[in-house]
Design an enzyme around this catalytic site. Structure first.
Site, PDB file in Angstrom:
ATOM      1  N   ASN A 114     -29.028  11.193  18.904  1.00  0.00           N
ATOM      2  CA  ASN A 114     -28.133  11.178  20.059  1.00  0.00           C
ATOM      3  C   ASN A 114     -28.955  11.617  21.269  1.00  0.00           C
ATOM      4  O   ASN A 114     -29.274  12.788  21.396  1.00  0.00           O
ATOM      5  CB  ASN A 114     -26.960  12.132  19.792  1.00  0.00           C
ATOM      6  CG  ASN A 114     -26.035  12.266  20.981  1.00  0.00           C
ATOM      7  OD1 ASN A 114     -26.153  11.522  21.963  1.00  0.00           O
ATOM      8  ND2 ASN A 114     -25.116  13.216  20.913  1.00  0.00           N
ATOM      9  N   LYS A 161     -28.138  11.626  24.363  1.00  0.00           N
ATOM     10  CA  LYS A 161     -27.331  12.261  25.420  1.00  0.00           C
ATOM     11  C   LYS A 161     -27.754  11.724  26.802  1.00  0.00           C
ATOM     12  O   LYS A 161     -28.100  10.557  26.921  1.00  0.00           O
ATOM     13  CB  LYS A 161     -27.446  13.786  25.310  1.00  0.00           C
ATOM     14  CG  LYS A 161     -27.131  14.266  23.884  1.00  0.00           C
ATOM     15  CD  LYS A 161     -27.018  15.749  23.751  1.00  0.00           C
ATOM     16  CE  LYS A 161     -26.729  16.099  22.297  1.00  0.00           C
ATOM     17  NZ  LYS A 161     -26.538  17.522  22.068  1.00  0.00           N
ATOM     18  N   HIS A 198     -17.798  13.786  20.239  1.00  0.00           N
ATOM     19  CA  HIS A 198     -18.880  14.768  20.319  1.00  0.00           C
ATOM     20  C   HIS A 198     -18.376  16.036  21.012  1.00  0.00           C
ATOM     21  O   HIS A 198     -17.582  15.959  21.955  1.00  0.00           O
ATOM     22  CB  HIS A 198     -20.076  14.181  21.076  1.00  0.00           C
ATOM     23  CG  HIS A 198     -21.291  15.050  20.942  1.00  0.00           C
ATOM     24  ND1 HIS A 198     -21.468  16.164  21.720  1.00  0.00           N
ATOM     25  CD2 HIS A 198     -22.333  15.007  20.076  1.00  0.00           C
ATOM     26  CE1 HIS A 198     -22.601  16.770  21.347  1.00  0.00           C
ATOM     27  NE2 HIS A 198     -23.139  16.078  20.349  1.00  0.00           N
ATOM     28  N   GLU A 203     -19.591  17.884  23.164  1.00  0.00           N
ATOM     29  CA  GLU A 203     -19.785  17.938  24.627  1.00  0.00           C
ATOM     30  C   GLU A 203     -18.700  17.124  25.336  1.00  0.00           C
ATOM     31  O   GLU A 203     -18.275  17.481  26.441  1.00  0.00           O
ATOM     32  CB  GLU A 203     -21.198  17.432  24.977  1.00  0.00           C
ATOM     33  CG  GLU A 203     -22.254  18.465  24.562  1.00  0.00           C
ATOM     34  CD  GLU A 203     -23.579  17.896  24.103  1.00  0.00           C
ATOM     35  OE1 GLU A 203     -23.886  16.733  24.403  1.00  0.00           O
ATOM     36  OE2 GLU A 203     -24.316  18.636  23.425  1.00  0.00           O
ATOM     37  N   GLU A 243     -20.579  19.024  13.124  1.00  0.00           N
ATOM     38  CA  GLU A 243     -21.503  19.685  14.040  1.00  0.00           C
ATOM     39  C   GLU A 243     -20.893  21.001  14.514  1.00  0.00           C
ATOM     40  O   GLU A 243     -20.096  21.010  15.470  1.00  0.00           O
ATOM     41  CB  GLU A 243     -21.780  18.788  15.250  1.00  0.00           C
ATOM     42  CG  GLU A 243     -22.395  17.454  14.881  1.00  0.00           C
ATOM     43  CD  GLU A 243     -23.133  16.837  16.063  1.00  0.00           C
ATOM     44  OE1 GLU A 243     -24.342  16.636  15.960  1.00  0.00           O
ATOM     45  OE2 GLU A 243     -22.489  16.588  17.095  1.00  0.00           O
ATOM     46  N   GLY A 293     -27.889  22.430  20.078  1.00  0.00           N
ATOM     47  CA  GLY A 293     -28.797  22.691  21.189  1.00  0.00           C
ATOM     48  C   GLY A 293     -29.138  24.164  21.358  1.00  0.00           C
ATOM     49  O   GLY A 293     -29.691  24.564  22.380  1.00  0.00           O
ATOM     50  N   SER A 352     -29.156  21.421  15.831  1.00  0.00           N
ATOM     51  CA  SER A 352     -30.518  21.971  15.757  1.00  0.00           C
ATOM     52  C   SER A 352     -31.271  21.582  14.477  1.00  0.00           C
ATOM     53  O   SER A 352     -32.009  22.386  13.927  1.00  0.00           O
ATOM     54  CB  SER A 352     -30.500  23.489  15.927  1.00  0.00           C
ATOM     55  OG  SER A 352     -29.973  23.825  17.200  1.00  0.00           O
TER      56      SER A 352
END
Ligand code: PGA
Length: 249
Positions: A9, A11, A94, A96, A166, A172, A212
Site C-alpha cells: 500500500n 499510500k 483502511h 487512515e 491491521e 507506521g 510495520s
C-alpha cells in the site's frame, strides 16, 4: 485453498517517475513465488502502473473507491473508473480512511456492496486501536467491524473478499503485533466468520496481517497458520525490502 498474498500500500507516496522506477525495480527483482503480489499506487498513477505491469505478475490495485455509481462527488473515484483502466481489486476500510476521512462501518458496508456488485475484489481492512487492546476490547471491536460491514453478504460473495487485519497501533509506528498476537486474532476472525457463515467460507478467505511488517519480522509472522500474507505500507516503498518480504512468504 486460500491464496497467499503480499500487497504493498503505497499510500500518498511516489510521483509518476518514482512510481515507474519502483515498478521497474520490482518487476526485475520479483522472486518466483506462488503468492499473489499486489501494489496500490496513488490514483493519478494507477493507469500508468497498469500499463507498466502489463506483462508482469504483479497486480495493480486501488487504495479506495466511492460507493456511488457516478455523479456529483468531487474528488472521488468510482468502481467503473477502476474497472475501465484494468483495476479489479480495491482496498476498502483502511484505518487512515476511517480516522482521517470519517469512513464509518456504514459507509464501508456501502462501498463493499458496490464493489462486489461491480465485480471488484475487496481487500477489507479493519483492526483495533491501542486503547481497545489495552482495555481488552480488541476482539469485540474487530468482531463488530466485521459484522457491520461484511456479515450481510451472501456466502458466495466471500470468494471476492480478502481480509487485512491491521491493528491501528502497529501501522507506521514500527511496533508490530507479535506473531502470537497476530495468530490469536486471525484465528478469532476465522472462528467468527465460521460462526456467522460456515467452515468453508472461513477456511477459504485469505487473512493478511498489516502493521510495520519488515524484512526482519515477516517470516515469523507469515509462518503462523492463520496468517495468509501481509499488507505492507512503509516497507513496500523500497524494492529490496518489499522483495525480501515477498520472499518470506
Ligand atoms: P505500515 O503500514 O506497514 O507502514 O505499518 C501498513 C498499512 O497501513 O497497510
Amino acid at each position: 485453498m486460500r491464496s497467499k498474498i503480499v500487497a504493498g500500500n503505497w499510500k500518498m507516496n511516489k510521483n509518476m517517475e518514482e512510481t515507474e522506477a519502483l515498478l521497474i525495480e520490482l518487476s526485475a527483482k520479483l522472486p518466483d513465488t506462488k503468492a499473489e503480489v499486489m501494489v496500490a499506487p496513488t490514483f493519478v498513477n494507477l493507469a500508468a502502473a497498469v500499463r507498466n505491469l502489463e506483462t508482469s505478475r504483479i497486480e495493480v490495485i486501488a487504495q479506495n473507491m466511492h460507493f456511488a455509481e457516478s455523479g456529483a462527488y468531487t474528488g472521488e473515484i468510482s468502481a467503473d473508473m477502476l474497472l475501465n483502466i484494468g483495476v479489479d481489486t480495491c482496498i476498502i476500510g483502511h484505518s487512515e480512511r476511517r480516522a482521517y476521512f470519517g469512513e464509518t462501518d456504514e459507509i464501508l458496508a456501502k462501498k463493499v456492496k458496490t464493489a462486489l456488485e461491480k465485480g471488484i475484489r475487496v481487500m477489507f481492512c479493519f483492526g483495533e486501536e491501542l486503547e481497545d487492546r489495552k482495555s481488552g476490547n480488541h476482539f469485540s471491536v474487530v468482531e463488530s467491524q466485521l459484522k457491520n460491514a461484511l456479515f450481510s453478504l451472501e456466502s458466495s460473495d466471500w470468494s471476492k473478499i480478502i481480509l487485512a487485519y491491521e491493528p491501528v497501533w502497529a501501522i507506521g509506528t514500527g511496533e508490530t503485533a507479535s506473531p502470537e498476537q497476530a495468530q490469536e486474532m486471525h484465528a478469532f476472525i476465522r472462528k467468527t466468520i465460521s460462526e456467522a457463515y460456515d467452515g468453508s467460507v472461513s477456511n477459504n478467505v485469505s487473512i493478511l496481517y498489516g502493521g510495520s511488517v519488515k524484512p526482519g519480522n515477516a517470516e515469523e509472522i507469515f509462518s503462523k497458520p492463520d496468517v495468509d500474507g501481509g499488507l505492507i505500507g512503509g516497507a513496500s516503498l523500497v524494492s529490496d525490502d518489499f522483495v525480501a518480504i515477498i520472499n518470506a512468504i
